[in-house]
Scaffold this motif. Structure first.
Motif, PDB file in Angstrom:
ATOM      1  N   HIS A   1     -23.852  17.779 -25.680  1.00  0.00           N
ATOM      2  CA  HIS A   1     -22.572  18.177 -26.295  1.00  0.00           C
ATOM      3  C   HIS A   1     -21.637  18.575 -25.175  1.00  0.00           C
ATOM      4  O   HIS A   1     -21.926  19.492 -24.402  1.00  0.00           O
ATOM      5  CB  HIS A   1     -22.727  19.338 -27.272  1.00  0.00           C
ATOM      6  CG  HIS A   1     -21.402  19.962 -27.634  1.00  0.00           C
ATOM      7  ND1 HIS A   1     -20.396  19.244 -28.260  1.00  0.00           N
ATOM      8  CD2 HIS A   1     -20.896  21.203 -27.420  1.00  0.00           C
ATOM      9  CE1 HIS A   1     -19.338  20.026 -28.433  1.00  0.00           C
ATOM     10  NE2 HIS A   1     -19.621  21.218 -27.920  1.00  0.00           N
ATOM     11  N   ARG A   2     -20.512  17.877 -25.073  1.00  0.00           N
ATOM     12  CA  ARG A   2     -19.514  18.204 -24.052  1.00  0.00           C
ATOM     13  C   ARG A   2     -18.772  19.463 -24.492  1.00  0.00           C
ATOM     14  O   ARG A   2     -18.158  19.484 -25.561  1.00  0.00           O
ATOM     15  CB  ARG A   2     -18.531  17.046 -23.882  1.00  0.00           C
ATOM     16  CG  ARG A   2     -17.547  17.222 -22.730  1.00  0.00           C
ATOM     17  CD  ARG A   2     -16.704  15.962 -22.598  1.00  0.00           C
ATOM     18  NE  ARG A   2     -15.897  15.975 -21.398  1.00  0.00           N
ATOM     19  CZ  ARG A   2     -14.602  16.305 -21.351  1.00  0.00           C
ATOM     20  NH1 ARG A   2     -13.979  16.673 -22.469  1.00  0.00           N
ATOM     21  NH2 ARG A   2     -13.939  16.274 -20.203  1.00  0.00           N
ATOM     22  N   PRO A   3     -18.830  20.541 -23.715  1.00  0.00           N
ATOM     23  CA  PRO A   3     -18.179  21.791 -24.146  1.00  0.00           C
ATOM     24  C   PRO A   3     -16.693  21.578 -24.396  1.00  0.00           C
ATOM     25  O   PRO A   3     -16.032  20.804 -23.696  1.00  0.00           O
ATOM     26  CB  PRO A   3     -18.431  22.749 -22.980  1.00  0.00           C
ATOM     27  CG  PRO A   3     -18.773  21.878 -21.807  1.00  0.00           C
ATOM     28  CD  PRO A   3     -19.419  20.654 -22.377  1.00  0.00           C
TER      29      PRO A   3
ATOM     30  N   HIS B   1     -19.778  19.138 -16.612  1.00  0.00           N
ATOM     31  CA  HIS B   1     -20.599  18.475 -17.620  1.00  0.00           C
ATOM     32  C   HIS B   1     -20.466  16.954 -17.531  1.00  0.00           C
ATOM     33  O   HIS B   1     -21.458  16.219 -17.700  1.00  0.00           O
ATOM     34  CB  HIS B   1     -20.183  18.955 -19.016  1.00  0.00           C
ATOM     35  CG  HIS B   1     -21.205  18.701 -20.079  1.00  0.00           C
ATOM     36  ND1 HIS B   1     -21.247  17.526 -20.797  1.00  0.00           N
ATOM     37  CD2 HIS B   1     -22.240  19.463 -20.531  1.00  0.00           C
ATOM     38  CE1 HIS B   1     -22.246  17.590 -21.660  1.00  0.00           C
ATOM     39  NE2 HIS B   1     -22.869  18.738 -21.529  1.00  0.00           N
TER      40      HIS B   1
ATOM     41  N   TYR C   1     -23.629  11.721 -27.684  1.00  0.00           N
ATOM     42  CA  TYR C   1     -23.075  13.059 -27.873  1.00  0.00           C
ATOM     43  C   TYR C   1     -23.268  13.513 -29.317  1.00  0.00           C
ATOM     44  O   TYR C   1     -23.032  12.756 -30.262  1.00  0.00           O
ATOM     45  CB  TYR C   1     -21.598  13.079 -27.501  1.00  0.00           C
ATOM     46  CG  TYR C   1     -21.364  12.965 -26.010  1.00  0.00           C
ATOM     47  CD1 TYR C   1     -21.364  14.104 -25.206  1.00  0.00           C
ATOM     48  CD2 TYR C   1     -21.168  11.731 -25.403  1.00  0.00           C
ATOM     49  CE1 TYR C   1     -21.163  14.015 -23.838  1.00  0.00           C
ATOM     50  CE2 TYR C   1     -20.967  11.625 -24.034  1.00  0.00           C
ATOM     51  CZ  TYR C   1     -20.972  12.775 -23.252  1.00  0.00           C
ATOM     52  OH  TYR C   1     -20.778  12.676 -21.893  1.00  0.00           O
TER      53      TYR C   1
ATOM     54  N   TYR D   1     -23.368  23.693 -26.168  1.00  0.00           N
ATOM     55  CA  TYR D   1     -23.657  22.741 -25.085  1.00  0.00           C
ATOM     56  C   TYR D   1     -25.101  22.855 -24.596  1.00  0.00           C
ATOM     57  O   TYR D   1     -25.571  22.010 -23.842  1.00  0.00           O
ATOM     58  CB  TYR D   1     -22.635  22.825 -23.949  1.00  0.00           C
ATOM     59  CG  TYR D   1     -22.627  24.041 -23.046  1.00  0.00           C
ATOM     60  CD1 TYR D   1     -23.377  24.058 -21.871  1.00  0.00           C
ATOM     61  CD2 TYR D   1     -21.798  25.129 -23.312  1.00  0.00           C
ATOM     62  CE1 TYR D   1     -23.320  25.138 -21.000  1.00  0.00           C
ATOM     63  CE2 TYR D   1     -21.727  26.208 -22.440  1.00  0.00           C
ATOM     64  CZ  TYR D   1     -22.492  26.212 -21.286  1.00  0.00           C
ATOM     65  OH  TYR D   1     -22.428  27.280 -20.418  1.00  0.00           O
TER      66      TYR D   1
ATOM     67  N   MET E   1     -29.310  22.076 -21.293  1.00  0.00           N
ATOM     68  CA  MET E   1     -28.108  21.355 -21.728  1.00  0.00           C
ATOM     69  C   MET E   1     -28.403  19.943 -22.227  1.00  0.00           C
ATOM     70  O   MET E   1     -27.463  19.197 -22.526  1.00  0.00           O
ATOM     71  CB  MET E   1     -27.101  21.280 -20.580  1.00  0.00           C
ATOM     72  CG  MET E   1     -26.529  22.614 -20.170  1.00  0.00           C
ATOM     73  SD  MET E   1     -25.153  22.453 -19.012  1.00  0.00           S
ATOM     74  CE  MET E   1     -25.967  21.658 -17.625  1.00  0.00           C
TER      75      MET E   1
END
Length: 411
Positions: free
Chosen positions: A18-20, A50, A66, A157, A399
């Motif tokens: 998960h991209r913050p 990331h 994602y 994330y 992560m």
């Protein structure tokens, strides 16, 4: 096959991240402790770090998917499921007032783009965004526009924790903290409804179960051996229930579950913050756990649902070597023999490595002492920037959620 994770070191083929996003910008000092953060990361730099992390894996031939895209794909094609998801998300967001629930549902349901909706749910909703009054005079006077009606979910994330891949199945976890429990809703809807997973994935644990368990405590040592940490965030009761469900599945190859009792403190948090596998016969380890570690072997009992549990007096090295069918294993100490370096780098997740293939790991660049020791032991080290991501107290393994690894061929 939807999920295949039968080791910690098999060549990584597919991973979920998960991209913050704006949920990090919605952290404020007064809420840090409640939302399980020690500091506020700078979003732009965190995203750049990331992206570098994802780029390292793509450069190694790993397919990166994602979480936000997977759940958006699920909601985009099914209006009824979208409505159900929004209502459940609101209900579990601790929104008590019935009228406010209706206002929230109407607001969120008007967001037509599924990806935009998912990101909004992750980032939280403030009172001022609804542009409504509750018609409760005191509440309307007290509540400010900047107060969150739905809290942000800044820990997202760390995709390792909400569910864990075990063989060809998953443990859909009950998170230790109420703050993180909504995270598992995303995994639930993806695993139950996305065409890549629906109907193909056995559940060994469910988020509705009463005992806390988190993915950072679950390590796949081999197709036959699983290690689970008894930690600050995973209980012995949860491990028993997980074991019963795994042993009840005739398709599961797991014969032994090792329960490792580690100190229940935030600095250690999960098993993977103090121990990760980096090669066939090598593990990183935080030396602080070695004097206190208790190890239990769990096997299937003679009767249905029964477990055989025995504490072993053997050392961690001996237990790992025995169950991996090796003559010996090497425990690479985080920070080496320097206690200051060890404690500093463990706090910054020096023991939390993500193995891409046997003997090749992704690590934070800031843990230079441990990284050099890994190199000295023949491990290929792929370093990533970590000034902001590390503020969340989790490393490359935390992560990432491996979905597919190649099967191990013993050298």
């Amino acid at each position: 096959m939807a999920i295949q994770v039968k080791s910690e070191i098999g060549k990584l083929r597919q991973v979920m991240l998960h991209r913050p996003d704006k949920e990090l910008e919605h952290l404020v000092p007064d809420d840090l402790e409640r939302l399980l953060f020690d500091d506020i990361p700078y979003l732009k730099t965190a995203q750049n770090e990331h992206d570098l992390f994802a780029g390292i894996m793509r450069g190694q031939g790993v397919e990166v998917v994602y979480l936000e895209d997977l759940i958006a794909e699920v909601l985009k094609e099914n209006r009824e499921l979208k409505d159900q998801f929004i209502r459940q998300f609101i209900e579990e967001g601790n929104v008590v007032d019935e009228r406010m629930r209706d206002y929230l549902f109407a607001y969120l349901n008007e967001i037509q783009d599924a990806k935009e909706l998912v990101l909004k749910l992750m980032s939280g909703v403030r009172a001022g965004e609804l542009k409504v009054r509750t018609k409760r005079p005191l509440v309307d006077l007290i509540k400010t526009d900047n107060q969150f009606i739905l809290d942000p979910i800044p820990n997202l994330y760390f995709t390792r924790d909400p569910f864990a891949c075990i063989g060809n199945g998953v443990s859909l976890n009950r998170m230790y903290s109420r703050t993180r429990r909504r995270e598992t809703l995303f995994g639930k809807y993806v695993l139950e409804n996305h065409p890549n997973f629906a109907g193909q994935t056995p559940f060994y644990y469910k988020r509705e179960f009463p005992y806390a368990i988190e993915g950072g405590d679950i390590l796949n040592l081999s197709n036959q051996v699983l290690a689970v940490g008894i930690s600050q965030r995973t209980t012995a009761e949860a491990i028993e229930l997980l074991a019963q469900n795994i042993f009840a599945d005739e398709t599961s190859e797991i014969e032994t579950i090792l329960a490792l009792d580690i100190p229940a403190i935030r600095a250690f948090m999960h098993l993977d913050t103090v121990c990760t596998q980096v090669d066939y016969d090598k593990f990183t380890i935080h030396p602080g756990i070695l004097g206190t570690l208790r190890i239990f072997e769990i096997r299937k009992g003679d009767k249905k649902g029964e477990l055989k549990v025995a504490e072993t007096n053997s050392s961690l090295e001996e237990v790992l070597a025995s169950h991996l069918k090796l003559d010996s294993v090497t425990l690479i100490q985080c920070g080496g023999k320097d206690r200051i370096a060890s404690e500093r780098e463990q706090w910054n997740d020096g023991s939390n490595t993500l193995c891409i293939e046997p003997g090749k790991v992704v690590v934070y660049d800031r843990n230079y002492v441990t990284n050099q020791i890994l190199r000295d032991n023949g491990v290929i080290v792929l370093e990533m920037a970590s000034s902001e991501l590390s503020r969340g107290r989790g490393g490359p393994r935390c992560m990432s959620m491996p979905l597919v690894r190649e099967l191990i061929i013993t050298p």
